[in-house]
Design a protein around this motif. Structure first.
Motif, PDB file in Angstrom:
ATOM      1  N   ILE A 156      34.508  42.355  22.016  1.00 31.52           N
ATOM      2  CA  ILE A 156      34.179  41.473  23.136  1.00 31.52           C
ATOM      3  C   ILE A 156      35.611  41.086  24.013  1.00 31.52           C
ATOM      4  CG2 ILE A 156      33.555  39.196  24.030  1.00 31.52           C
ATOM      5  CD1 ILE A 156      31.467  39.300  21.843  1.00 31.52           C
ATOM      6  N   GLY A 157      36.713  40.923  23.266  1.00 27.90           N
ATOM      7  CA  GLY A 157      38.189  40.702  23.894  1.00 27.90           C
ATOM      8  C   GLY A 157      38.327  41.879  24.633  1.00 27.90           C
ATOM      9  N   VAL A 158      38.565  43.141  23.967  1.00 31.03           N
ATOM     10  CA  VAL A 158      38.944  44.288  24.753  1.00 31.03           C
ATOM     11  C   VAL A 158      37.880  44.724  25.832  1.00 31.03           C
ATOM     12  CG1 VAL A 158      38.863  46.674  24.041  1.00 31.03           C
ATOM     13  CG2 VAL A 158      39.831  45.279  22.646  1.00 31.03           C
ATOM     14  N   ILE A 159      36.614  44.409  25.700  1.00 34.36           N
ATOM     15  CA  ILE A 159      35.652  44.724  26.931  1.00 34.36           C
ATOM     16  C   ILE A 159      36.049  43.713  27.954  1.00 34.36           C
ATOM     17  CG2 ILE A 159      33.381  44.742  27.526  1.00 34.36           C
ATOM     18  CD1 ILE A 159      32.455  45.622  24.907  1.00 34.36           C
ATOM     19  N   ALA A 160      36.279  42.601  27.580  1.00 28.09           N
ATOM     20  CA  ALA A 160      36.642  41.429  28.697  1.00 28.09           C
ATOM     21  C   ALA A 160      37.962  42.017  29.456  1.00 28.09           C
ATOM     22  CB  ALA A 160      36.579  40.113  28.086  1.00 28.09           C
ATOM     23  N   ALA A 161      38.870  42.229  28.630  1.00 30.98           N
ATOM     24  CA  ALA A 161      40.099  42.646  29.037  1.00 30.98           C
ATOM     25  C   ALA A 161      39.849  43.869  30.005  1.00 30.98           C
ATOM     26  CB  ALA A 161      41.381  43.022  27.913  1.00 30.98           C
ATOM     27  N   LEU A 162      39.187  44.689  29.682  1.00 25.96           N
ATOM     28  CA  LEU A 162      39.075  46.093  30.265  1.00 25.96           C
ATOM     29  C   LEU A 162      38.341  45.774  31.503  1.00 25.96           C
ATOM     30  CD1 LEU A 162      37.956  48.791  27.708  1.00 25.96           C
ATOM     31  CD2 LEU A 162      39.804  48.758  29.090  1.00 25.96           C
ATOM     32  N   LEU A 163      37.115  44.990  31.651  1.00 28.45           N
ATOM     33  CA  LEU A 163      36.702  44.238  32.912  1.00 28.45           C
ATOM     34  C   LEU A 163      37.568  43.639  33.804  1.00 28.45           C
ATOM     35  CD1 LEU A 163      32.957  43.347  31.374  1.00 28.45           C
ATOM     36  CD2 LEU A 163      33.548  45.316  32.815  1.00 28.45           C
ATOM     37  N   ALA A 164      38.273  42.981  33.346  1.00 29.16           N
ATOM     38  CA  ALA A 164      39.416  42.133  34.163  1.00 29.16           C
ATOM     39  C   ALA A 164      40.029  43.228  34.671  1.00 29.16           C
ATOM     40  CB  ALA A 164      40.010  41.001  33.224  1.00 29.16           C
ATOM     41  N   LEU A 165      40.705  43.992  34.011  1.00 26.70           N
ATOM     42  CA  LEU A 165      41.677  44.956  34.738  1.00 26.70           C
ATOM     43  C   LEU A 165      40.767  45.870  35.669  1.00 26.70           C
ATOM     44  CD1 LEU A 165      43.415  46.364  31.473  1.00 26.70           C
ATOM     45  CD2 LEU A 165      44.440  45.323  33.517  1.00 26.70           C
ATOM     46  N   LEU A 166      39.528  46.100  35.388  1.00 27.37           N
ATOM     47  CA  LEU A 166      38.708  47.088  36.403  1.00 27.37           C
ATOM     48  C   LEU A 166      38.495  46.162  37.536  1.00 27.37           C
ATOM     49  CD1 LEU A 166      36.616  49.105  34.078  1.00 27.37           C
ATOM     50  CD2 LEU A 166      38.539  49.807  35.370  1.00 27.37           C
TER      51      LEU A 166
END
Length: 167
Positions: A156-166
């Protein structure tokens, strides 16, 4: 055959031929007398043998009757003894069977009690092993859930970080 001597007086009166004829006559008379005596003796012997044979047959019949009676008595006595022995042995067998049935019941009772105790011990042991297994499984399950939570949280942390970057 007896030797006969003819007195001198007779010899002179009869002459040699007369003496020989007299001797022949006397020998023949002796021979006939002997034959008659043998016949009489044979008849007496035969009668005596017949009488003794009849007497012996009577004695044998009496002996046979006594022996038959004795055999009958002995057989009867032995049959009574066998019946008494059979009763005693039958009674003894009955007693032994009863005693053995009691012993078998006691052994059955002891074995049944021992089986019950052993089953109870096995039930407790199985219950303990199952409890330990449940504890072990619970601990592993808890460990897996913990690792899964950490993995999901990381994802979830990795997905949240990816979404924040995108974004």
């Amino acid at each position: 055959m007896a030797i006969l001597t003819v007195p001198k007086v007779l010899r002179e009166k009869l002459g040699d031929e007369g003496v020989e004829a007299l001797i022949a006559l006397l020998n023949e008379a002796a021979h006939h007398e002997r034959d008659n005596l043998l016949g009489i003796l044979a008849e007496r012997f035969e009668r005596r043998v017949t009488e003794e044979g009849k007497r012996l047959e009577v004695q044998m019949a009496e002996l046979e009757k006594r022996l038959d009676h004795r055999i009958t008595e002995e057989v009867s006595r032995l049959e009574k003894q066998m019946a008494e022995l059979e009763k005693r042995l039958d009674h003894r067998i009955t007693e032994e069977v009863s005693r053995l049935e009691v012993q078998m019941a006691e052994v059955e009772k002891r074995l049944d009690h021992r089986i019950t105790e052993e089953v109870a011990k096995l039930d407790r042991r199985i219950t303990e092993e199952v409890s330990r297994l449940e504890v072990t499984l619970s601990e592993r399950y808890a460990g897996l859930v913990r690792w899964m939570f950490i993995f999901w949280a990381g994802q979830i942390g990795v997905i949240a970080a990816l979404l924040a970057l995108l974004r």
